[in-house]
Design a protein around this motif. Structure first.
Motif, PDB file in Angstrom:
ATOM      1  N   ASP B  60      39.911  28.620  43.300  1.00 22.82           N
ATOM      2  CA  ASP B  60      38.765  29.500  42.621  1.00 22.82           C
ATOM      3  C   ASP B  60      38.835  30.990  43.012  1.00 22.82           C
ATOM      4  O   ASP B  60      38.954  31.938  42.069  1.00 22.82           O
ATOM      5  N   ALA B  61      38.854  31.133  44.325  1.00 26.40           N
ATOM      6  CA  ALA B  61      38.938  32.570  44.788  1.00 26.40           C
ATOM      7  C   ALA B  61      40.269  33.275  44.505  1.00 26.40           C
ATOM      8  O   ALA B  61      40.128  34.287  43.900  1.00 26.40           O
ATOM      9  N   LEU B  63      42.025  32.641  41.709  1.00 31.02           N
ATOM     10  CA  LEU B  63      41.968  32.951  40.109  1.00 31.02           C
ATOM     11  C   LEU B  63      40.677  33.970  39.774  1.00 31.02           C
ATOM     12  O   LEU B  63      41.121  34.685  38.789  1.00 31.02           O
ATOM     13  N   VAL B  64      39.788  34.072  40.572  1.00 27.47           N
ATOM     14  CA  VAL B  64      38.852  35.129  40.480  1.00 27.47           C
ATOM     15  C   VAL B  64      39.326  36.603  40.848  1.00 27.47           C
ATOM     16  O   VAL B  64      38.995  37.539  40.216  1.00 27.47           O
ATOM     17  N   ALA B  65      40.360  36.536  41.681  1.00 27.47           N
ATOM     18  CA  ALA B  65      40.444  37.605  42.310  1.00 27.47           C
ATOM     19  C   ALA B  65      41.578  38.424  41.478  1.00 27.47           C
ATOM     20  O   ALA B  65      41.561  39.969  41.265  1.00 27.47           O
ATOM     21  N   ALA B  67      42.086  37.798  37.860  1.00 27.85           N
ATOM     22  CA  ALA B  67      41.812  37.531  36.448  1.00 27.85           C
ATOM     23  C   ALA B  67      41.592  39.027  35.820  1.00 27.85           C
ATOM     24  O   ALA B  67      41.924  39.100  34.593  1.00 27.85           O
ATOM     25  N   GLU B  68      41.069  39.793  36.550  1.00 28.33           N
ATOM     26  CA  GLU B  68      40.663  41.312  35.654  1.00 28.33           C
ATOM     27  C   GLU B  68      40.844  42.339  36.709  1.00 28.33           C
ATOM     28  O   GLU B  68      40.650  42.349  37.940  1.00 28.33           O
ATOM     29  N   HIS B  69      41.500  43.401  36.295  1.00 23.13           N
ATOM     30  CA  HIS B  69      41.661  44.787  36.728  1.00 23.13           C
ATOM     31  C   HIS B  69      41.736  45.665  35.978  1.00 23.13           C
ATOM     32  O   HIS B  69      42.455  46.748  36.160  1.00 23.13           O
ATOM     33  N   ASP B 158      44.923  45.872  50.089  1.00 26.92           N
ATOM     34  CA  ASP B 158      44.295  45.922  49.029  1.00 26.92           C
ATOM     35  C   ASP B 158      43.008  44.950  49.578  1.00 26.92           C
ATOM     36  O   ASP B 158      43.004  44.039  50.099  1.00 26.92           O
ATOM     37  N   PRO B 159      41.611  45.195  49.223  1.00 28.34           N
ATOM     38  CA  PRO B 159      40.635  44.825  49.612  1.00 28.34           C
ATOM     39  C   PRO B 159      40.649  43.080  49.258  1.00 28.34           C
ATOM     40  O   PRO B 159      39.843  42.251  50.059  1.00 28.34           O
ATOM     41  N   ARG B 160      41.191  42.735  48.284  1.00 30.15           N
ATOM     42  CA  ARG B 160      41.267  41.488  47.499  1.00 30.15           C
ATOM     43  C   ARG B 160      41.950  40.536  48.458  1.00 30.15           C
ATOM     44  O   ARG B 160      41.679  39.203  48.821  1.00 30.15           O
ATOM     45  N   ARG B 163      39.756  39.219  51.359  1.00 28.98           N
ATOM     46  CA  ARG B 163      38.597  38.533  50.924  1.00 28.98           C
ATOM     47  C   ARG B 163      39.293  36.958  50.692  1.00 28.98           C
ATOM     48  O   ARG B 163      38.818  36.049  51.041  1.00 28.98           O
ATOM     49  N   VAL B 221      49.782  30.692  37.980  1.00 33.07           N
ATOM     50  CA  VAL B 221      48.250  31.082  38.526  1.00 33.07           C
ATOM     51  C   VAL B 221      48.068  32.470  38.033  1.00 33.07           C
ATOM     52  O   VAL B 221      46.581  32.524  37.541  1.00 33.07           O
ATOM     53  N   ALA B 225      44.748  33.169  35.045  1.00 33.46           N
ATOM     54  CA  ALA B 225      43.889  34.117  35.545  1.00 33.46           C
ATOM     55  C   ALA B 225      43.715  35.061  34.555  1.00 33.46           C
ATOM     56  O   ALA B 225      42.695  35.547  34.050  1.00 33.46           O
ATOM     57  N   GLY B 229      40.973  37.029  31.645  1.00 27.48           N
ATOM     58  CA  GLY B 229      40.676  38.499  31.510  1.00 27.48           C
ATOM     59  C   GLY B 229      40.903  39.014  30.034  1.00 27.48           C
ATOM     60  O   GLY B 229      40.044  39.642  29.533  1.00 27.48           O
TER      61      GLY B 229
END
Lengths: 271, 271, 271, 271
Positions: B60-61, B63-65, B67-69, B158-160, B163, B221, B225, B229
């Protein structure tokens, strides 16, 4: 070249500065990664707000219901494409998605429009069966197909339909569009002369409109779901390729009904 | 035409009879719809088994990280495609996915291969830094790029990345590939002469290999993701189109450096 | 799964045995390679017969007229896709083709249908202007757009239209559909209240229907033509990439109009 | 987001002002439409100059040779895609093009690189067989496949190869790369231990490099050619659909080798 109104582009989905990526008003790293499921994030991305628990349940159930249905044509197209171009996974996924058109799964959006027409015709507190009958008769008069009803295999309702409706009921989602979908199903025999049952393309908008998912995004749900199924098939394809075997089988009984040059002797081999 | 081994095709993903759709050995309607999240179903589809709680959290983390930029090139390509062909949402999604190639996000699989090379070099209980150094020197000698390190914007990590690693730690996932990824990061300055930090394309395999996600499926993946987006952007595009505005802006300063026929007077307009 | 009529597939385009590849009844190696131009072969492939000299001239002129028009949105999408996925030329071509939809170039088929409606309305020897007026009024009543008329840049007719009509006249092609297209142009001001001129999407069916090119294949002509232009752009892109520069320029003035988390300081950077 | 060098984009292919569309320094309407064939225009677009008569002959012959080869996997993928999404012809063409990858036809570019390696190894006036042997041995040592040799069907050379070489000879094209291709063919048995014959993927660069067609554009030639064949197949598909019949046939003997839930009785139906 300016085409249409050439103005300054804008978006409300995402922005960033050097430290922070913002998605729909939230800080991606602080508030989202590790704190929200992919399904809820998809809802947030598309609608701008986080889902209710009922919406999560219905959206998960819908995505699960339609992600995979065996070696359907678009999966075959995708696996053949990967067999021919194994270095470009993205190309094979794209080929599979290109088959998510009006005939297969794509009816979810048009079925959603039909439900909204019936809703508007009925008005607040109106008779859904009467409204469904009137709208169906207009479709019939305009020779428009009724999207989301009938199935090549199942005479009874597709079992996925029952499950999606049950999930919506269990979680207390708004059931108004299910009621509309079933009113249409009841009126179809009278208008069409055949007993066409609600299929999964009608069940998708019936449950998703009930959780406030926007009509223009309905087509995107089968596409996202199928992408998951395609990735599973393409992972299997990379390990044990059947793309060319499928293609060979597909043409074993192929008949050529065009002209032949003089002296051409047909043999068992086909191109 | 037989190409390669033309045999009987087979699959282990899904089958069905008139009553039941089976996916990975489970009954889709009875066991899966309404009972499993889309993320867990994706894991089941790809790997054949349900994820552990740690695997769910990490998947989950991830895919969320990613999906969108924002309006990255593939999102722009997708929105321009929808503006030109608004009836075919599937085509615009496909165009966006076709940009998930080797340069953008596609490095996750090659970075995963790098980690496995270092793992094999180190052997059981071996020194990861020494193994990383040796493998990096081989890449250098063969003039191969180091996939997953360095970023055009971020000098720091990168901060992602932080996380994703934190989520893996919090949920007790296997951290072995994170250790390898960080060993490589430590050895890079010595081999490359520059301080290239782990980027998100390296973080993806670092956390996903740790939950047992298969290497050949890694590329899938980011594609799944990004599809989420893309659907958000295309829903916005249908409501308020910026596809042609982006295209107009893109060429405002376009320079033509080819030949011109006699008598052609350049004007402000560009094609 | 059987979908629709599952029968034995057949084709009239091509067959082969071990010695001979047959295309449309001719021996590919003996009769076609080195003996027929690509344009004539395209005609043979699509229609089943070789073109007349007038048909060759008109088909060549049409393909040349629409193959290239600068950095239009679909070319930008294609170049951005190659910049992101440089190993997969086929993916970048596909992304460019996906923009050949209803808005850009895709109107050629719908304009062709309009011409055939006017032809059928007029009947043999009938008054084309009267028929055009009647059909336009029906389109207006049904709120259907008039495909193939009007242009964002050119108030006068697109100069490519004049050239295509001239080529048809010079080579003695059937000019009936040009006459219909011009009758529609004359009647438009009366129905629409604006003076919309024939654009290239109307010129394509006007000349191609006159050489007997089939209506369902009309959409294929811009796609084939644009593929040639895309390959030129992608060859240039491989030599000197502008895909990311275009993407950077496109968002220089991008405005974010969504919500922001507390403490987010907007900076110059977007994406 | 700046990715790589974000500068001002530029192109040498096309520009325009209100009156004139310029392509490769020529006036599209005055100099090109009606005055140049599509094949010659493709050459002009890609290379920046008009072809010699020999180059026209060779380019036409190449495009004709590879445009169509029956219901190959990418044609099947394309027809299945149109059957599922009949409104989006561009999507079905794109799906077909996505199969023009490294396995099918895509070897033309890598074969071209092989020829240039042999050319450089031999030097001016050098021994081509010796150079071919040396380069083949290096490929063998590095476990690289030899692109463009061997064929699943034909033990002898594909008959299209002979015809392409004959066209090059008849029109006085430069035959240097044909000589290199044949030197490689002669040396292969010694290095590989098998008698692999030149296939059409090697013949394409052998003749096209001889007319000065640029190496990076080689992959584009099969893509353009196949687009013509795809449009023919899709026109036939619109008239008489076989997309779902192909898909049905492909899975008639499909075997499911995954797990089954308790109580699942396999029936004849497959998904």
């Amino acid at each position: 070249m300016k085409i249409g109104k050439a103005t300054v582009p804008h978006t409300a989905i995402s922005t960033s500065n050097e430290d922070t990526i913002v998605v729909r008003g939230e800080d991606l790293c602080k508030d989202l990664i590790g704190k929200i499921s992919f399904t809820d994030y998809f809802h947030l991305l598309v609608t701008g707000s986080r889902p209710t628990p009922a919406a999560t349940a219905v959206l998960d159930a819908t995505l699960v219901a339609i992600a995979e249905h065996g070696l359907v044509p678009s999966v075959q197209a995708s696996r053949m494409t990967l067999a021919a171009a194994p270095d470009a996974l993205q190309g094979a996924v794209a080929a599979g998605i290109l088959g998510c058109g009006s005939v297969i799964l794509g009816a979810s959006e048009t079925a959603g429009r039909l439900f909204i027409e019936v809703e508007e015709r009925a008005g607040a507190g109106g008779d859904l069966d009467a409204a469904a009958l009137a709208v169906l008769q207009e479709y019939r008069a305009a020779r428009k197909a009724i999207p989301g009803y009938g199935h090549p295999l199942h005479k009874a309702r597709d079992p996925r339909v029952e499950r999606l409706f049950a999930v919506a009921r269990e979680h207390g989602a708004n059931l108004h569009y299910i009621a509309i979908a079933e009113a249409i199903e009841r009126q179809i025999p009278q208008v069409i002369g055949k007993d066409l049952r609600l299929n999964v393309s009608a069940a998708i908008p019936a449950v998703l409109l009930g959780i406030g998912f926007p009509l223009p995004a309905l087509k995107g749900v089968p596409i996202l779901a199928r992408t998951a199924g395609l990735i599973a098939h393409l992972t299997e394809e990379l390990e044990q390729s059947i793309g060319f075997a499928l293609s060979y089988q597909a043409t074993r009984e192929l008949e050529y009904d065009g002209e032949l040059p003089a002296g051409f002797a047909a043999t068992a081999s086909h191109s």
